[in-house]
Structure formats: C-alpha cells, structure tokens
Design a protein around this motif. Structure first.
Motif, PDB file in Angstrom:
ATOM      1  N   ASN A  47       0.819  -1.213   0.000  1.00 31.73           N
ATOM      2  CA  ASN A  47       0.000   0.000   0.000  1.00 31.73           C
ATOM      3  C   ASN A  47       0.858   1.271   0.000  1.00 31.73           C
ATOM      4  OD1 ASN A  47       0.945  -0.245   2.612  1.00 31.73           O
ATOM      5  ND2 ASN A  47      -0.964   0.481   3.564  1.00 31.73           N
ATOM      6  N   ALA A  94      -0.846   4.530  -1.090  1.00 31.21           N
ATOM      7  CA  ALA A  94      -1.753   5.110  -0.103  1.00 31.21           C
ATOM      8  C   ALA A  94      -0.980   5.869   0.963  1.00 31.21           C
ATOM      9  CB  ALA A  94      -2.597   4.011   0.543  1.00 31.21           C
ATOM     10  N   LEU A 104      -7.568   4.891  -5.233  1.00 27.65           N
ATOM     11  CA  LEU A 104      -7.561   5.056  -3.782  1.00 27.65           C
ATOM     12  C   LEU A 104      -8.854   5.698  -3.297  1.00 27.65           C
ATOM     13  CD1 LEU A 104      -3.895   6.329  -3.288  1.00 27.65           C
ATOM     14  CD2 LEU A 104      -4.780   4.087  -2.641  1.00 27.65           C
ATOM     15  N   GLU A 105      -9.396   5.160  -2.213  1.00 29.54           N
ATOM     16  CA  GLU A 105     -10.614   5.688  -1.609  1.00 29.54           C
ATOM     17  C   GLU A 105     -10.267   6.491  -0.360  1.00 29.54           C
ATOM     18  OE1 GLU A 105     -13.508   5.514  -2.928  1.00 29.54           O
ATOM     19  OE2 GLU A 105     -13.094   4.058  -4.525  1.00 29.54           O
ATOM     20  N   ASP A 138     -11.600   6.499   2.631  1.00 27.65           N
ATOM     21  CA  ASP A 138     -11.491   5.748   3.885  1.00 27.65           C
ATOM     22  C   ASP A 138     -10.160   5.006   3.974  1.00 27.65           C
ATOM     23  OD1 ASP A 138     -11.996   3.896   1.922  1.00 27.65           O
ATOM     24  OD2 ASP A 138     -13.662   2.914   2.954  1.00 27.65           O
ATOM     25  N   GLU A 139      -9.562   4.642   2.819  1.00 32.80           N
ATOM     26  CA  GLU A 139      -8.270   3.993   2.816  1.00 32.80           C
ATOM     27  C   GLU A 139      -7.190   4.950   3.283  1.00 32.80           C
ATOM     28  OE1 GLU A 139      -5.456   1.417  -0.290  1.00 32.80           O
ATOM     29  OE2 GLU A 139      -7.337   2.329  -0.971  1.00 32.80           O
ATOM     30  N   ILE A 140      -7.236   6.199   2.809  1.00 35.03           N
ATOM     31  CA  ILE A 140      -6.260   7.206   3.229  1.00 35.03           C
ATOM     32  C   ILE A 140      -6.408   7.488   4.713  1.00 35.03           C
ATOM     33  CG2 ILE A 140      -5.437   9.560   2.874  1.00 35.03           C
ATOM     34  CD1 ILE A 140      -4.957   7.596   0.533  1.00 35.03           C
ATOM     35  N   ALA A 166      -7.595   5.499   6.986  1.00 34.26           N
ATOM     36  CA  ALA A 166      -7.169   4.324   7.749  1.00 34.26           C
ATOM     37  C   ALA A 166      -5.650   4.232   7.807  1.00 34.26           C
ATOM     38  CB  ALA A 166      -7.758   3.058   7.132  1.00 34.26           C
ATOM     39  N   VAL A 167      -4.989   4.519   6.686  1.00 34.48           N
ATOM     40  CA  VAL A 167      -3.523   4.488   6.660  1.00 34.48           C
ATOM     41  C   VAL A 167      -2.959   5.529   7.611  1.00 34.48           C
ATOM     42  CG1 VAL A 167      -1.530   5.032   5.232  1.00 34.48           C
ATOM     43  CG2 VAL A 167      -3.260   3.476   4.380  1.00 34.48           C
ATOM     44  N   ASP A 192      -3.215   4.330  11.083  1.00 35.39           N
ATOM     45  CA  ASP A 192      -2.329   3.205  11.336  1.00 35.39           C
ATOM     46  C   ASP A 192      -0.863   3.627  11.447  1.00 35.39           C
ATOM     47  OD1 ASP A 192      -1.727   0.313  11.493  1.00 35.39           O
ATOM     48  OD2 ASP A 192      -0.797   0.657   9.544  1.00 35.39           O
TER      49      ASP A 192
END
Length: 929
Positions: free
Chosen positions: A747, A750, A877-878, A880-882, A884-885, A888
């Motif tokens: 990823n 991202a 890329l969505e 919510d993915e950004i 979440a990354v 994290d």
C-alpha cells in the motif's frame, strides 16, 4: 509638500573652489601653444568645528550678511547601510522624521512655516540622510529644539499608523517615479552594474516587497542603529558665532545618546571587465542609450579628472558628443553625461536620445569613436580651461547661499560626512586647478577602456487586443489525459552473472546506464560509518592507469558524465554517454570499477575535504538533526543507525584506511550483487557484445554474495525530546520523527498520498499552517523515507525562535487532528490524485528520469506494467483507505523530537510542554550531563 531626491550628482557641488592660480601644460598635438595661466574665482568658507561629549560634530560658519541661520543636519547613513531584504529603510525613515516627535507630536513643518523658514527639506541618497532649513535668527532656538527632539526623542511617536501611512506615501513616490519616462532605468542599472550584495546594487527608494515587509520593530531598530549623535554632523551657518553655537548645541543636543558603534565600508569600486548589454522596453518618447562604467570613488584625483573628462565629452552644447550627434549629424535630440561620485564607488554616465528612425547602435558607434579619439589624443587645453572655469563658476554661485543644495552649510557637511574633512573642497580645488589634459587622458585610460554596461531603452511597441476572448465565467476542465506508454524492458544476463535491464529510447543519440549495488550506507553496519560513501567517492579519484585528472580530462573530451554515489540502501556508478563515445566511455567506467587506485595521497586529500564537509553538516541545523536522528531511532546493530547524510563521523573517517576501502569494494562491488540498468538509443545486439568485452574480467569471487541483515526494530510507546544548542540562531529547527513502513509495502501509494496531504506539498496542512497562516516558517513539510527495511516519517519545520513552543503545538495539533476529528477530506484527496496523475505524461520525458524510475521499480521487485499502472493505482484510492492508513501509521504520542536552536531562549518553553523525557545532546549526538 516634501521633495526627496533619491539620486544626487554630488560632482559639481563638492568638487571645486578657486582662490589660487593653475598653470596649464602644453598640448603640442592640438594647438602647440605655451602654457597659460587660468585665473579662477576665489571662494573661502571659514569655519570652526567642535565635538560634544556625546560625539556630535558641530561646524560653525559665520556670515552676517542677512539675519538668518542655516541649520543643516547630516546623518552618516544612507541606502548603502541597508541589508538585502531591507532596502528602502533609510529613505522611509527620512519620511518618518517629519511626522512628529515624543514632545511635538504634530506635522514637523508647522512651526517652521509660521517662522518663515526657507530652503527646508530632507533628502536621502546612497551615502547619507540630511535635514536642513534656513530660519530667521530669532527662530534658531525653535529649529534646534525641533532637530534635537527628533534626534533624541522620536521613537515614542513612531506608531504603526504612522509607519503604514508613510510606507504608502513612499510606495506612491516609487510608483510616481517609475511611471515617468525612463523612470525604471536607474533601479535596473543599479542591479546590473554592481554585483549582488553590493550596497549600491539597489535603489535608494527600495523595493515594494521590502517596504511592505518593514515592521515597526525594524524601523525602531534602524533609528537605534544609525541615528545616534556620534553618527551625525550639524552645520550652523549664517548669523551665528561659535560661542553662541556651542552654548545652544550643548543645551539642545548634549543629553542625546551617542548611539552604537558602527562598521562601515570605505571603498568597493567593483570595476567590470568586458561589455554587458541589456534592452528595456518602456513607455518612452524616444529610444535612449545609457553607457556606464564603474569608476573611482569620491575624493580621489581620478574622480575629479573624470568629471572634467565627462564635461568635455558630453556636458552641454559645447561638448564633443553634443556637437557631433545633435548639431553636425543631427541624429540625436539629447546628449548628456556625468561622473556620479559616491563614497564607495563612482560611475561614468553617457546618455543620448535617438531621433526617430535612428538606430541606437549608430549612436553608440559615434560615442565609442569620440571616446577613442579623446583617449588617443587627449582633450585640448582650451576644452579643459572651459569646463574647469564653468565648474568653478557653478560652485561659486552655490556658495553664495548659506543653506540649501550647494550652499556653504551643504559643502561643509558633505566634506565632513563623505571625507572626514569639512575643507575637502580645498583638496578637490587643488586637484582641479592643477589638472592637465594628460591627467584627464590617463584617468580615462584607466577607467573607460573596459567594463562598459550598455542599456538601450526603446519605446514599447503599440499592441492591440481583441474585442472578445475566452469565457472567463468558469475554468476549463482538463480533458482526458494520455495513457502512460513506456518502452519495453528487455532483460538479459552476461556471462559473469550480471543482470542487465535495457529500455530502448532512440530520440537522441545518447545512452544512460546505472550500475546498482545492493550496499549503501546500510553496508557499513559493524564497520566504520561512511565507508560506503567514501569508497564510492574514491572510485572517481584515479585508477591503476588513469589519475583523477586524467579521468576528468578524458570524460570531458568524450562529452561523458560519469558519477559514483551511495544512498541508504544502494551504491551506484552512473554514466551518460553519446553513442559515438559509448565504447571509450565504457572502457573508463569499467576501469574505475575494476582497477580503483585508492591512492594514499588522494585518500588524504579526500579525507581532508570530507571532514570539512562533516563540519558544515554540523553547522547546518537541519543536516545536524538528520545526522543524529537515526541513532535515536535504531539500535547500534541496525544498518540504519548512521547519519542520514551518509558521511559518517569524524572518528570513523579519520580511522578509514586504504585496506578498508579495498575490502568494501571487494565485498560489495561484485557482479552477483549488482544490476545494470540501461536507457538509450541502443539495442541488445549492439550493447551486449560491448558489455561482454569490457566486463569479461569482472567476476564474482568464490565466496557467497553478502546479504544485509535487518534486525527487528523496537517501536517506542511514548514521545522523547532531544535538544541541541545553537546559541544566537534566529530560528529553531524542529524535526518530529517516527518509524514508518518500508517503501516496498503493497500500500505504498496510499501512504505516499496520505503523507502528501499532511505535509508533502506546498498546499499541505503543515505548510499552510506554519507558513501561510502563521508566518512563523519559510516552509514546513513532512517526508516518508522509503527504505528497504523500516522507513521513517518525518515532520520538519524551521521556525522563528520566539514561536518554537507554539510551532510544536501546531505540529501536534495537525497530526492529532489528521488521525482524529479532522481526517483527510475528499477535496484534499482529489487534489493530490489530480496532481500525481496529471504530471505522469511528462514525468519520464528524459532518459535520466526513466532510468531512475526503472531502478527504483526493479529494486522493489516490480516490472514495467506495474510502473505504467501507477496512475490507475492512485486514482483507485478511496478516502477511507487514506484515513485508515493515517490512523495506522501516524503516532503523535510516540514521536522522537529533535529540536536545534538557542536553548537559552527555547529550552524552558519546550520542557513546559511535557512531551516526554527531555535530553540535551552535543553536536555528535552524545547526551550532555
């Protein structure tokens, strides 16, 4: 209305005085007549001078012909005392001096107008600021009270409102001047005729940007620096005697502070060589040529000789150029010239306006012709006598007055400020009186035979505009961007086991290649830091058959660029060659690869320079922090526990031996630990035989190829703060670091986009906050260090010292908000996506860019399909993915802070934040106390 002269030709006003006879020399080439005596008018300006205990110099000239006194106050400060970025201060402050004082907070002119003052003004030039007025004798106390009040009691009345008002006045003055025909010329000439940083390389009025930036604190500092009594001269001329003057000056000025000691340049002529040319379009009525030479400074004999030479050449209707260009050939409508004398340097000007249809080149040719004739033959005695007498006559007429420009008080003040002698006019008179045609000729030879700057100012062409244009109601949408289409990557293996990757591109006949080794700084673990970088650098310092200079000379003759380098995880030999030079270039590349000399003399020369480089890194707050940070993040046995600059330490570099370099090269620079990537106008059939030929003897040793080991890294669960003292620095450099994923993770796009939003671009959150909104930093950013193993995520912000604590809080607020209640937005994501994908079609335009991308791609174990699909991966890329990354990766509660700054000013504030354990480090990263 106050008139401010930003340029004054001091030449005539200070140069001469009669009172003695001068004997002219014979000029046989012209009239062959005997020397004659030229009777010059006599002028005398008697004066007495005393100095108050506070350093204020007072000059008194008594002239009872009228019941008036000239009060002339000169400060030895002008635009030459400004700094780059603070231009226009001297002139701006001159305006503020007329806006009231602490004890008379009203318009300065009022009392003087009521008292019938005349010749009242204030002016600024490069070298001084002056304030002057003639007042009736009964008004002298009022005038001295006012002048002393603004010398000693001004700052309390200089408010932000007054600063803003006068800033606007000055800016309008600048606009008004530049709106006049040829009004932008002298500012441009200042920039072009003096080197960057020279005190005469900017205009007296300054730049709009610097005027806008002038703060109230800046203005107050200017007054405190330059307006002390010891930096001023007061001339009282007229209906006054020295006893009265001493009493009054003690009363009104004796209690004013002397001011701070100053450092001042005495001379910086900056004589040029060669001819420099420029053309300026402007709204002017006629084409005009300016020809300028940098010449001797004020007070030298040459400056006087050049004044006279200029008068003969271009000073008035009887001058040679006026007669030739205006009267005889009638191709110019105006000709003038002057020797512009200033403390640090003079300038010799010749100016001419072309008649319609006449080329400026034709006028310049005649200017050059007449100068050459004067240089060869010298001026005639008649010409010298004429201009000398005319100059003295102008001086005499000015000296009739006690005040104003060219008056006696002006002459005395100028002599003291410019040359430290009120009677400086006598020295110039002596030079003028004794000047011969040969003196003028010799001075011109010294200064006017080289180094001219030629400016052609031409009327701006008359352009027209269309009646209609584009629809401005909305921004046009960007159409469908072209798909990325990269060349195929062909791979093959040489007989020695070296893997080769070739991408053909035949646009221009060049080949670029990079031989990449899996080594880098990380290969130094367990050994001496900096070995990899030092070894790679030494490859360019000679082989068994070529010295370092031989290598450089041969490469230059071939037109080949060849470099060696190391980074965190790899080392490289990179070559860029013309097709016609490919074979001899390969010979050199393989020679330095297989036969490095590692000459002892070259090692010591390199070591000395390397150690100086480390000193410079330590002197740079940012590089110093990046040197130390890895040791705070990784254990001693980790390959990344080394300065991120790759340069090692003084101890490690001092201990390096030739054996260390040889061992590193033999261990890591081997074909089974390398890959050769090629991009260029060559096929496999053409390049493979050459590679086999030149690399045939480069074989892998019998031992197994080395493999770097990356032990597991323990993550920190709380924040730590490390402080490095840099006393006196105006900025604090803040770095907040944490561990981050490797650059090889699936990823990676991202993480990269996530970082771009928070700090990876100009419009990122960190930069918009600390630079654009707060104005505390020139630039703040974040960076993801994409290593083979664990990476680093760094937030970096150099900030003004007094905002260090606040900046730390803002960085924390941005990071916490980003993973909390202010996550990345759809608008931010769309902006980053658009930027990263829209620039792809041009991203690999050059072979160098494509080569770098392929090297990076192969190191990650990917192929060309993966590289071509980068845009698709980013666009998919969505949000919510950004988000979440970010949640994290980013850990605001476990940051390692490295802050370099003046600890006397910032340490207490940093400790009060309670971010975590605070440790002070020395410049090597060792804890203090």
């Amino acid at each position: 209305m106050r008139l401010v002269k930003t340029i004054t030709a001091v030449a005539v006003a200070t140069v001469l005085l009669g009172g003695c006879q001068a004997t002219s020399s014979e000029r046989a080439a012209n009239d062959n007549q005997a020397a004659v005596v030229q009777q010059l008018p006599e002028v005398n300006i008697p004066y007495e001078m005393f100095t108050l205990d506070n350093g204020l110099r007072v000059i008194v000239h008594t002239d009872r012909k009228a019941p008036i006194v000239a009060v002339n106050v000169w400060y030895a400060v002008g635009s030459k005392d400004e700094q780059v970025g603070q231009t226009g201060f001297a002139h701006l402050f001159e305006h503020l001096m007329f806006n009231g004082t602490e004890n008379y907070d009203d318009e300065y002119f009022g009392p003087f107008e009521r008292a019938g003052a005349t010749d009242m003004n204030g002016t600024t030039n490069n070298d001084r600021t002056n304030y002057f007025q003639n007042v009736p004798t009964p008004a002298l106390d009022m005038a001295l009270w006012m002048e002393s009040d603004r010398m000693g009691h001004l700052l309390g009345a200089v408010t932000q409102e007054k600063l803003d008002e006068q800033r606007g006045v000055v800016q309008n003055e600048k606009r008004q001047g530049e709106a006049q025909p040829y009004g932008r010329v002298f500012g441009f000439l200042a920039e072009q005729t003096f080197p960057e940083g020279h005190p005469y390389s900017w205009s007296v009025i300054g730049s709009m940007e610097d005027l806008n930036a002038a703060s109230l604190d800046d203005v107050h500092q200017w007054f405190n620096d330059y307006y002390g009594a010891a930096n001023a001269v007061v001339v009282l001329a007229g209906d006054i005697d020295v006893e009265t003057a001493r009493e009054k000056m003690e009363t009104y000025f004796g209690d004013i502070k002397a001011g701070k000691p100053l450092k001042k340049l005495n001379s910086w002529v900056a004589k040029s060589t060669g001819t420099k040319r420029a053309t300026m379009e402007d709204n002017v009525p006629a084409a005009r040529i300016y020809k300028v030479w940098n010449t001797a400074e004020l007070g030298t004999e040459d400056s006087t000789y050049l004044e006279l030479f200029n008068e003969i050449l271009a000073g008035g209707k009887n001058s040679r150029l006026y007669q030739r260009l205006v009267y005889d050939e009638q191709i110019a409508s105006m000709v003038s010239g002057f020797q512009y004398n200033r403390i640090l340097a003079g300038q010799f000007f010749v100016i001419a306006d072309a008649k319609p249809g006449v080329e400026l080149e034709r006028i310049e040719a005649i200017i050059d012709e007449e100068i050459a004739k004067l240089l060869q033959e010298g001026p005639s005695q008649e010409e010298l006598n004429r201009v000398r007498y005319s100059s003295v006559a102008s001086f005499v007429r000015g000296a009739e007055r006690i005040g104003g420009f060219g008056g006696k008080s002006d002459i005395l003040a100028a002599g003291e400020i410019y040359q430290g002698n009120p009677s400086a006019y006598r020295d110039e008179m002596a030079t003028l009186s004794a000047a011969t045609p040969a003196d003028l000729q010799a001075a011109a030879e010294r200064w006017l035979t080289d180094g001219a700057f030629v400016l052609n100012v031409v009327p701006q062409p008359k352009y027209t505009t269309a009646q209609t244009g584009a629809d401005r109601s909305k921004l046009p949408e960007v159409g469908q961007l072209p798909e990325l289409d990269l060349p195929e990557l062909n791979t093959f293996t040489l007989s020695n086991g070296l893997e080769v990757a070739l991408a053909e591109r035949h646009d221009v006949p060049t080949v670029q290649m990079s031989l990449v080794f899996d080594s880098g700084y990380a290969a130094d673990v367990g050994g001496k830091m900096g070995t990899a970088s030092f070894t790679m650098s030494m490859l360019r310092e000679g082989t068994a058959k070529r010295s370092a200079l031989d290598l450089s000379r041969e490469l230059e003759e071939l037109g080949t660029n060849l470099s060696t380098s190391a980074s965190l995880d790899s080392s490289r030999i990179t070559m860029d060659s013309l097709i016609t030079s490919l074979e001899p270039s390969l010979d050199i590349m393989t020679d330095l690869l297989m036969n490095p000399a590692f000459d002892a003399t070259e090692i010591e020369r390199k070591r000395s320079l390397w150690l100086e480089g480390i000193k410079k890194e330590k002197a740079s707050p940012q590089q110093q922090a990046l040197r130390i940070l890895p040791s705070l993040m990784f254990a001693d046995d980790h390959p990344y526990n080394a300065p991120l600059t790759g340069s090692g330490t003084e101890t490690s570099i001092n201990s390096l031996t030739r054996a260390d370099l040889v061992a590193h090269a033999e261990t890591w620079l081997r074909p089974d630990n390398a890959r050769l990537v090629i991009v260029g106008a060559v096929t496999e059939a053409e390049i493979k035989p050459l590679l086999e030929q030149y690399l045939a003897e480069w074989q892998a040793p019998a031992t197994a190829a080395p493999v770097k080991q990356f032990p597991e890294v323990a993550r920190f669960n709380e924040s730590r703060v490390f402080l490095i003292d840099q006393p006196g620095t105006p900025q604090s450099t803040i770095i907040a670091g944490q561990l981050a994923p490797s650059g090889k993770v699936d990823n990676a796009e991202a993480i990269d986009v996530m970082n771009t939003v928070i700090g990876g671009s100009f419009t990122s959150r960190l930069n918009m906050n600390l630079r654009e909104d707060k104005g505390w930093s020139y630039g703040a950013r974040s960076s993801w260090v994409q290593a083979d193993a664990e990476g680093l995520l760094l937030a970096l912000a150099p900030v003004q010292t007094d905002k260090t604590k606040e900046s730390v809080l803002e960085i924390l607020a941005e990071l916490n908000g980003y993973i909390g209640d202010e996550p990345a937005t759809a608008e931010e994501l769309d902006k980053v996506k658009a930027n990263k994908t829209a620039k792809l079609p041009g991203a690999y335009e050059t072979k160098r860019a494509l080569l770098s991308a392929i090297v990076d791609m192969l190191e990650k174990g990917k192929d060309m399909t993966w590289l071509e699909a980068y845009g698709q991966r980013v666009n998919s890329l969505e949000l919510d993915e950004i988000q979440a990354v970010a949640a994290d990766v980013i850990r605001p509660d476990a940051l390692t802070w490295v802050i370099v700054g003046d600890l006397e000013q910032i340490e207490e504030d940093i400790r009060s934040l309670n971010l975590g354990t605070v440790t002070k480090l020395d410049t090597n990263g060792n804890p203090i106390d």
